[in-house]
Design an enzyme around this catalytic site. Structure first.
Site, PDB file in Angstrom:
ATOM      1  N   SER A  69       0.857  -1.197   0.000  1.00 45.59           N
ATOM      2  CA  SER A  69       0.000   0.000   0.000  1.00 45.59           C
ATOM      3  C   SER A  69       0.886   1.237   0.000  1.00 45.59           C
ATOM      4  O   SER A  69       2.022   1.205   0.490  1.00 45.59           O
ATOM      5  CB  SER A  69      -0.889   0.016   1.246  1.00 45.59           C
ATOM      6  OG  SER A  69      -1.546   1.263   1.392  1.00 45.59           O
TER       7      SER A  69
ATOM      8  N   TYR B 211      -2.059  -0.186  10.142  1.00 39.52           N
ATOM      9  CA  TYR B 211      -2.184  -0.696   8.773  1.00 39.52           C
ATOM     10  C   TYR B 211      -0.919  -0.378   7.981  1.00 39.52           C
ATOM     11  O   TYR B 211      -0.347  -1.247   7.309  1.00 39.52           O
ATOM     12  CB  TYR B 211      -3.404  -0.075   8.098  1.00 39.52           C
ATOM     13  CG  TYR B 211      -3.563  -0.425   6.636  1.00 39.52           C
ATOM     14  CD1 TYR B 211      -4.165  -1.615   6.261  1.00 39.52           C
ATOM     15  CD2 TYR B 211      -3.106   0.430   5.643  1.00 39.52           C
ATOM     16  CE1 TYR B 211      -4.319  -1.954   4.925  1.00 39.52           C
ATOM     17  CE2 TYR B 211      -3.249   0.111   4.305  1.00 39.52           C
ATOM     18  CZ  TYR B 211      -3.860  -1.082   3.938  1.00 39.52           C
ATOM     19  OH  TYR B 211      -3.996  -1.417   2.615  1.00 39.52           O
TER      20      TYR B 211
END
Length: 202
Positions: free
Chosen positions: A95, A108
């Site tokens: 990501s 995250y």
């Protein structure tokens, strides 16, 4: 769509937080379709909170899926590629959050930053077996998980802050994904490709 194009599709249930489930799924695929040549290693969950509010349960939920799960899926598939002497491709989905802090997504981002390092470690170790391991770092992509968010006030404010004031579509990842899965990527190993519309440049 795969079958309509003349291919064969086999849906298999897998829980990436359960090592036996991973092994069973990979074995089932190999029994039905033969050795795996390409793995798109895409698992991700989030627990959006300020770091001071993150519980142990939140932390384990994210890390067990995004990092531990991704590692053991890649490990199982790579072991079988090596056993079958397959010159395979492993594509880990990380990501843009691996490179920069995104509000309320600290844990995250930590998990996906670890996926980036994991990719490079796998690339270094498995290259001698003919396996290429790379990662894609998507920016904000509309998915089933976040689709409703973009219609909220917070979602619209976030879109306004993006380089071209838009979120991506899952299909926007196809170019990088197909390249890394193809024979043309034979000299690409350990790469981390941002597919984020320039978001990581801000």
């Amino acid at each position: 769509r795969i079958e309509a194009a003349g291919g064969r599709a086999l849906p298999v249930r897998m829980d990436v937080t359960d090592l036996q489930s991973i092994a069973d799924a990979v074995a089932h695929v190999e029994t039905e379709l033969g050795p795996i040549h390409v793995l798109v290693n895409n698992s991700g969950v989030s627990a959006p909170k300020r770091m001071t509010e993150v519980t142990e349960e939140d932390y384990d939920f994210v890390m067990d899926t995004n990092l531990k799960g991704a590692f053991f899926v890649a490990r199982e598939v790579a072991a079988q590629m090596i056993r079958h002497e397959v010159k395979g491709r492993i594509i880990n989905i990380a990501s843009v959050a691996a490179h920069k802090y995104l509000g309320l997504l600290g844990v995250y981002g930590m998990s996906k930053a670890a996926v980036v390092y994991m990719t490079q470690a796998m690339a270094a170790e498995w290259v001698r077996n003919g396996i290429n391991t790379n990662a894609i770092c998507p920016g904000y992509i509309e998915t089933e998980m976040n689709r409703d968010h973009w219609e909220t006030e917070g979602g619209r404010k976030l879109i306004a802050m993006l380089p071209r004031k838009r979120v991506g579509d899952v299909a926007d990842l196809d170019g990088a994904l197909l390249l890394l899965a193809s024979p043309q990527s034979h000299f690409i190993n350990g790469a981390v490709i941002n597919v984020d519309d320039g978001m990581s440049c801000l």
